[in-house]
Design an enzyme around this catalytic site. Structure first.
Site: not given
Length: 252
Positions: A124, A107
């Site tokens: 990730h 994010d």
């Protein structure tokens, strides 16, 4: 008789006694900013079957579906702001106590909390921009969003005509070698490893806390729910990350 030491006092003492701290963050630190955990009930993976990387590469229909999902769920991500947990880690980095933040999150909230990108290891990837899978060229999302939502145009790299994808690691996609090597290196050299908001079930990243312990570091786990590695930790706190780290580090 002395007062019993609280868990937050113990974590504060561990942090104050350390010189090379590594944080390992998972979805739990970002759910406190309003970003849903993909794996939890009601999360995106309970609504949609994840799109495998090979399917994304081989099928225009799958690429179209991936971008449709991306923009359908993006509003929550865009509105999210760093919370006290993110700010506490940023303060420790600024003080020179924390050498790196290894994160499973995509994010970008660690960057927005003020942590230099050089201190963040994203296992990730990152969903706040896109990259060409052929040449690696970075692509910003807003032009892609306008073209896709306007005319249904799939993004193609203007540099090499390659396939463009959000800069995240999909199911079936190889873990980023450079980031994994960096994570291994900082883990090997830390004296305190703090897990924040990770269930420690995703391999191979869940091995890093064990590696830190084996190399002689202290291990602290701060997570709402128990993990399989709680028994190995020097300190376990089952609680909310923001309020706990706010008291430990002294941030709002």
């Amino acid at each position: 008789m002395s007062e019993p030491t609280s868990e937050t006092d113990r974590l504060r003492d561990m942090i104050e006694g350390a010189r090379r701290i590594v944080a390992f963050t998972g979805a739990g630190i970002s759910t406190e900013s309003g970003i849903p955990d993909f794996r939890s009930p009601g999360g995106i993976w309970t609504k949609y079957q994840p799109i495998d990387f090979d399917d994304f590469m081989s099928s225009e229909e799958m690429r179209r579906e991936a971008w449709r999902r991306k923009f359908a769920t993006d509003e929550t991500m865009v509105k999210a702001e760093p919370n006290a947990g993110h700010r506490a880690l940023a303060k420790l980095v600024e003080q020179g106590r924390m050498t790196a933040i290894i994160t499973q999150n995509i994010d970008g909230l660690h960057q927005r909390s003020g942590v230099p990108a050089s201190k963040i290891i994203e296992l990730h990837g990152n969903t706040t921009y896109a990259t060409c899978l052929d040449c690696g060229q970075r692509h910003e999302l807003e032009p892609i969003r306008k073209a896709f939502l306007g005319k249904g145009t799939l993004p193609i790299c203007e540099k090499c005509d390659g396939i463009v994808k959000t800069a995240t690691i999909s199911f079936g996609q190889a873990m980023p070698e450079i980031q994994m090597a960096r994570a291994q290196d900082v883990t090997n050299n830390c004296d305190l490893f703090i897990v924040l908001g990770s269930s420690l079930v995703v391999q191979p990243a869940n091995a890093f806390p064990q590696i830190a312990k084996q190399r002689g570091a202290k291990l602290a786990i701060l997570n709402r729910d128990p993990t399989d590695q709680d028994d190995d930790a020097d300190l376990v706190i089952h609680g909310e990350i923001g309020p706990t780290m706010s008291r430990v580090v002294g941030v709002n």
